[in-house]
Design a protein around this motif. Sequence first.
Motif, PDB file in Angstrom:
ATOM      1  N   ALA A  98      68.735   7.127 -43.415  1.00  0.00           N
ATOM      2  CA  ALA A  98      69.652   7.368 -43.499  1.00  0.00           C
ATOM      3  C   ALA A  98      70.323   8.649 -42.224  1.00  0.00           C
ATOM      4  CB  ALA A  98      69.504   8.596 -45.114  1.00  0.00           C
ATOM      5  N   PHE A 139      80.063   8.655 -43.487  1.00  0.00           N
ATOM      6  CA  PHE A 139      78.637   8.797 -43.526  1.00  0.00           C
ATOM      7  C   PHE A 139      77.984  10.379 -42.765  1.00  0.00           C
ATOM      8  CE2 PHE A 139      77.229   5.528 -45.469  1.00  0.00           C
ATOM      9  CZ  PHE A 139      75.523   5.416 -46.025  1.00  0.00           C
ATOM     10  N   ARG A 188      73.320  11.789 -48.233  1.00  0.00           N
ATOM     11  CA  ARG A 188      72.950  10.132 -47.899  1.00  0.00           C
ATOM     12  C   ARG A 188      72.327   9.727 -48.532  1.00  0.00           C
ATOM     13  NH1 ARG A 188      73.510  10.514 -41.707  1.00  0.00           N
ATOM     14  NH2 ARG A 188      74.829  12.022 -41.702  1.00  0.00           N
TER      15      ARG A 188
END
Length: 294
Positions: free
Chosen positions: A249, A230, A238
Amino acid sequence: MKIAAIDIGSNAARLLINEVKISNRKPEFIKLNLLRIPLRLGMDVFTMGMIGEEREKMVIDSMKIFSDLMKIYKVDHYRACATSAMRDASNGHDIIRLVKETSGINIEIISGDEEATLVYENHVAEGLDKEFAYLYIDVGGGSTELTFYENGKMVYEKSFNIGTIRLLNNLVSPQNWDEMKDEIKKNIVSKKPIVAIGSGGNINKVFSMSKTKDGKPMTLAHLKKVYKEFNELSVEERMTKYTLREDRADVLVHALRIFNNVMSWSDISRIFVPKISVADGLIHNIYSQLHEKK
């Protein structure tokens, strides 16, 4: 009996409506509805010290909707609590008064310790193996609550002003992290192996993405891997790659950082995610108080 809980956090407000039925002399909590509205109060409060006009209107409008839904479901009892952002907002009490006037909902501002206790109210550890000690980790937008549970008793609880919205706005200092690390090293110790119990929307999302079976734990190694993935992506990437809303996100990576740090400093390698929340704790708390009165 129908019970509702309203949790107004730094990232979102949630209304949870449960029906409680007695089965074999034990209460069974059946979820009727869960509505989440991403108010993001922390975006105003942690940068300006107050809730701005736009978000103030969102709070008032959201509470009207929550009030109407509770009427539609014929809710018998409810409790509405606000946490870190409303605690820190200079105009928090003014907004609470306006909410009461416009929707009839009475909001209580609760402390970080009360927030930790509400997560503990879910009594998850009571059904788990007594050979272990358990650390509840509840990560919100404004704060992280830790509750340590050993030998059937709560032995430590602490709220830290480290949350996903604060991290998103670069409002967590190295000193904040050091304080958390020192507290954990000093207090989260046991002769038994310690496992974590995670709560909050972000860890629930990571759990569902992991395809881990319900009742099985995720590993710290997995959380570190997801954090690395991430961290290397933009918010837009994302959203596209993992089919996430923007308001999930952008904070998920910060939540993972908190969970990874807490688990590493506690020497914990596994985390259970039983999908509990402050709202669930509120429902249990209301029911317990009503049951005691009887």
